[in-house]
Design an enzyme around this catalytic site. Structure first.
Site, mmCIF file in Angstrom:
data_model
loop_
_atom_site.group_PDB
_atom_site.id
_atom_site.type_symbol
_atom_site.label_atom_id
_atom_site.label_comp_id
_atom_site.label_asym_id
_atom_site.label_seq_id
_atom_site.Cartn_x
_atom_site.Cartn_y
_atom_site.Cartn_z
ATOM 1 N N LYS A 68 -2.411 5.501 -1.284
ATOM 2 C CA LYS A 68 -1.406 6.346 -2.164
ATOM 3 C C LYS A 68 -1.995 6.771 -3.456
ATOM 4 C CE LYS A 68 1.771 3.762 0.481
ATOM 5 N NZ LYS A 68 3.082 2.490 0.572
ATOM 6 N N HIS A 121 1.962 -12.339 -4.762
ATOM 7 C CA HIS A 121 2.661 -12.548 -3.526
ATOM 8 C C HIS A 121 3.882 -13.572 -3.689
ATOM 9 C CE1 HIS A 121 -0.166 -15.773 -3.306
ATOM 10 N NE2 HIS A 121 -1.110 -15.037 -3.313
#
Length: 135
Positions: A68, A121
């Site tokens: 991206k 995370h």
């Protein structure tokens, strides 16, 4: 100057399925990223299945975030980009073969490019951000 910024999220449970399917991890991850190599040879079940899932999810998110930031989508073999860590624990991306070629093609000033990656995370979600800076 910022060339590109990418952000990606990955659901950790997706990688629990991948860990059980023969050859699936080898399809998307460089051998240097395998959880067992980073955890003293302990297989994922001994180290905690969720820890291994978080490990793979964060690294997969980094690959997506890089694509991206580059603006190309996944125009390279995912095994050609992988996360390593400095002695301090700070992550960095290694680009080889098709991933390096994608950077060269998309970024005219690729030789001056600095690539920053951040991984995180929390329980069921992993995330990665990649910033490509050029001089």
């Amino acid at each position: 100057m910022i060339f590109g910024v990418g952000l990606d999220l990955a659901k950790c449970s997706r990688f629990e399925k991948w860990m059980k399917e023969p050859g699936m991890l080898e399809r998307f991850f460089n051998p240097k990223e395998f959880f067992e190599k980073r955890n003293g040879g302990r297989p994922p079940k001994e180290a905690g299945i969720s820890a291994a899932c978080q490990h793979y999810a964060a690294r997969f998110a980094a690959k997506e975030a890089f694509s991206k930031a580059l603006g190309t989508g996944l125009a390279f073999d995912l095994r050609d980009i992988y996360v390593q860590k400095e002695e301090s624990g700070k992550p960095y991306l290694v680009l080889e073969n098709s991933a390096l070629e994608a950077l060269k093609k998309a970024c005219p000033q690729w030789e001056t490019a600095k690539i920053f990656v951040s991984l995180t995370h929390e329980k069921e979600i992993a995330a990665a951000q990649v910033i490509i800076e050029i001089a």
